[in-house]
Scaffold this motif. Structure first.
Motif, short mmCIF file in Angstrom:
data_model
loop_
_atom_site.label_atom_id
_atom_site.label_comp_id
_atom_site.label_asym_id
_atom_site.label_seq_id
_atom_site.Cartn_x
_atom_site.Cartn_y
_atom_site.Cartn_z
N GLY A 95 0.80 -1.21 0.00
CA GLY A 95 0.00 0.00 0.00
C GLY A 95 0.84 1.26 0.00
O GLY A 95 1.99 1.27 0.41
N ALA A 96 0.23 2.34 -0.50
CA ALA A 96 0.88 3.65 -0.50
C ALA A 96 -0.11 4.74 -0.10
O ALA A 96 0.12 5.92 -0.35
CB ALA A 96 1.46 3.94 -1.88
N SER A 97 -1.18 4.32 0.55
CA SER A 97 -2.19 5.28 1.00
C SER A 97 -1.75 5.95 2.29
O SER A 97 -0.87 5.45 2.99
CB SER A 97 -3.53 4.56 1.23
N PRO A 98 -2.36 7.08 2.65
CA PRO A 98 -2.06 7.70 3.94
C PRO A 98 -2.39 6.74 5.09
O PRO A 98 -3.17 5.80 4.93
CB PRO A 98 -2.98 8.92 3.97
N ALA A 99 -1.79 7.00 6.23
CA ALA A 99 -1.92 6.09 7.37
C ALA A 99 -3.38 5.86 7.77
O ALA A 99 -3.75 4.75 8.16
CB ALA A 99 -1.13 6.63 8.56
N LEU A 104 -4.47 -2.41 8.71
CA LEU A 104 -3.69 -2.89 9.85
C LEU A 104 -3.03 -4.23 9.52
O LEU A 104 -1.90 -4.49 9.94
CB LEU A 104 -4.56 -3.01 11.08
N ASP A 105 -3.72 -5.07 8.76
CA ASP A 105 -3.12 -6.34 8.35
C ASP A 105 -1.87 -6.10 7.52
O ASP A 105 -0.86 -6.82 7.67
CB ASP A 105 -4.13 -7.16 7.54
N ASP A 106 -1.91 -5.11 6.62
CA ASP A 106 -0.72 -4.78 5.82
C ASP A 106 0.41 -4.32 6.72
O ASP A 106 1.57 -4.70 6.51
CB ASP A 106 -1.05 -3.69 4.80
N HIS A 153 4.71 5.32 5.97
CA HIS A 153 4.40 4.98 7.38
C HIS A 153 5.16 3.76 7.90
O HIS A 153 6.33 3.85 8.29
CB HIS A 153 2.88 4.85 7.60
N VAL A 154 4.54 2.58 7.93
CA VAL A 154 5.17 1.40 8.54
C VAL A 154 6.31 0.86 7.68
O VAL A 154 7.31 0.36 8.21
CB VAL A 154 4.12 0.31 8.82
N TYR A 155 6.20 0.95 6.36
CA TYR A 155 7.29 0.48 5.51
C TYR A 155 8.59 1.24 5.85
O TYR A 155 9.64 0.63 6.09
CB TYR A 155 6.96 0.65 4.03
N GLY A 156 8.52 2.57 5.85
CA GLY A 156 9.70 3.36 6.16
C GLY A 156 10.23 3.07 7.56
O GLY A 156 11.44 2.98 7.78
#
Length: 256
Positions: A95-99, A104-106, A153-156
């Motif tokens: 995903g690349a959407s805003p937080a 949450l699963d992603d 977000h979580v990726y970074g």
């Protein structure tokens, strides 16, 4: 190159992208390979391709499963236990959407793979790496380790963990033969982005159109260069971008 049998490279996520390109690069140089990933048919096909040039051992592996990781390492054939290079490549962005629109699963999947999976594999292989006169842990981080952008977000955050974990490992292994590198690519074209966009080819094409992005082979060349450095040299971190990519101004949002 000497006819003496070369050490083993252990690669996670070898079924595509950077991992697959790394397998080809090290394999063509004659290194023995342990290739792991979740898609066994791809691993077998890659082994068939490379086996005329090098010795290959494949193991189906989900790095998120610590027991499975331990089992794969514990039953490595003796020939492949001289692991000199660990390429911690398995990872993903979803995903690349805003937080506030993210799944949450992603988030959990990224943490489980990019953080927990890397920790599982590293911990299992440390004894084999320490047993070598010279060894390299090459952890695939990202420019997202250092630079924020919308939708990261979580990726970074997970890749920032990879970069800091690499530095901390380096501190622990100072004075040993084990080197540790955080390799931090920028815009790169691979199946990684198709996964991020849930297979949406149009979004994938829009990202890379006219950008001349990094290719998996570029990153594999850098991994090989890192591993081949003389034993007294440690590449702490290496950030690499295509020339089409650079930093921009900080965002300022004006409110009325």
């Amino acid at each position: 190159m000497s006819h003496q049998k070369l050490p083993t490279v252990f690669i996670t996520g070898a079924t595509s992208g950077f991992g697959q390109a790394a397998a080809r690069k090290f394999g063509q140089a004659g290194y023995q390979l342990v290739l792991t990933g979740r898609r066994i048919e791809r691993l077998n096909a890659l082994a068939d391709e490379l086996s005329p040039r090098c010795e290959v051992h494949v193991a189906q592996l989900d790095v998120r499963d610590a027991t499975q990781v331990s089992n794969v390492v514990d039953i490595l054939p003796e020939q492949f236990q001289n692991v000199e290079v660990l390429v911690n490549n398995a990872g993903l962005a979803l995903g690349a959407s805003p937080a506030d629109q993210a799944s949450l699963d992603d988030w959990h999947t990224m943490i489980d793979t990019n953080v927990t999976g890397l920790v599982n594999v590293t911990h299992a292989l440390i004894p084999l790496l320490l047993a070598q006169p010279k060894a390299s842990i090459i952890n695939l981080a990202s420019i997202a380790s250092n630079w924020c952008y919308p939708g990261a977000h979580v990726y970074g955050a997970s890749k920032a963990f990879v970069a800091q974990f690499s530095r901390n490992l380096r501190s622990d292994f100072a004075g040993t033969g084990v080197r540790v590198t955080s390799l931090e690519p920028g815009l790169s074209e691979s199946e990684f982005s198709l996964v991020r966009f849930n297979g949406d080819q149009d979004k994938y094409n829009q990202i890379y159109d006219n950008t001349n992005p990094l290719q998996p082979e570029d990153i594999a060349d850098i991994m090989f260069w890192i591993a081949e450095q003389p034993s007294h040299i440690n590449i702490n971190s290496l950030e690499v971008m295509p020339t089409s990519q650079a930093w921009d101004n900080f965002k300022v949002v004006k409110r009325k």
